[in-house]
Scaffold this motif. Structure first.
Motif: not given
Length: 247
Positions: A2-8, A93-100, A117-118, A121-126
């Motif tokens: 399943x596609x990971x739902x992603x929010x920035x 599922x994933x949060x993208x942190x983009x600096x303002x 991340x796809x 599955x064990x990855x926490x952070x990139x």
């Protein structure tokens, strides 16, 4: 799979110490925070984009441009704390942190940090890195990163790393850390609650908290030339780079 739902989430505050109101500073006629928002929105791997702020002026500017805002506590000491509060309010599922204050960020710069991340599955952070010169590595405002043979971070520093003791080394490789992060949402919420660590406080680099607690950070190389805006004079450098991209 399943596609990971992603929010920035784009953290933005008004009272920047070195450059007050920089989130609303105009870059080629457009407010910086709006420019960052629109660039992130263009990434097709991201489902939702929000600006996380504590200031009504920033909220008004973003919403006027058609963007979404999550209001956060004014007492946050870091961008990570701010986006963690916002992340708790949304489903992803994933949060993208983009600096303002990264107005040169593009959709294609963000995608590689998400795609890993796809497969893992064990990855926490990139995060990202970019090769720089030895002269650039001397600048403490440019954070450097060194990685292991599998491209996981070993250390981040404001000092030039590694230290080349042997002057005969011809290929001296230095990498700037690009301050874009992707987290699994559950890890971000846990990470934000961890106590500050000694190396984090020494370097004033939050990402060291993850390493000191035994978590891996995947680092993807990019050739993206990004110029973070810390001072008013940085705006001219950004506008020059934007003009060069159009030629």
């Amino acid at each position: 799979m399943n596609k990971l739902k992603t929010a920035a989430l784009i953290p933005a505050r008004y009272n920047s110490t070195r450059f007050p109101a920089k989130a609303l500073a105009k870059i080629s006629g457009q407010a910086m925070i709006v420019r960052v928002y629109e660039s992130v929105k263009a990434c097709q791997l991201i489902d939702q984009v929000y600006v996380a702020t504590d200031d009504q002026r920033i909220k008004k500017a973003v919403e006027k441009a058609g963007g979404q805002v999550i209001m956060t506590d004014a007492k946050h000491q870091s961008g990570t704390d701010r986006i963690a509060e916002a992340a708790a309010e949304i489903e992803a599922d994933l949060i993208v942190n983009v600096q303002g204050d990264e107005p040169l960020i593009r959709a294609q710069d963000i995608a590689p940090a998400l795609e890993v991340f796809a497969q893992r599955p064990e990855l926490k952070m990139s995060t990202l890195k970019r090769k720089i010169t030895a002269a650039e590595a001397e600048n403490p405002d440019l954070v450097k990163v060194i990685t292991d043979q599998n491209d996981y971070a070993l250390y981040f520093s404001r000092s030039p790393i590694p230290y080349y003791r042997a002057e005969t080394v011809k290929n001296k490789n230095y990498y700037q850390h690009i301050g874009l992060y992707v987290y699994r949402r559950d890890f971000l919420l846990k990470y934000a609650k961890m106590q500050q660590t000694e190396l984090e406080k020494a370097e004033s680099l939050e990402q060291l908290r993850a390493l000191e607690n035994g978590y891996q950070i995947k680092v993807i190389e990019t050739n993206a030339k990004l110029i973070g805006v810390d001072r008013k004079e940085d705006i001219k450098l950004v506008e020059k780079e934007l003009a060069a991209r159009q030629n």
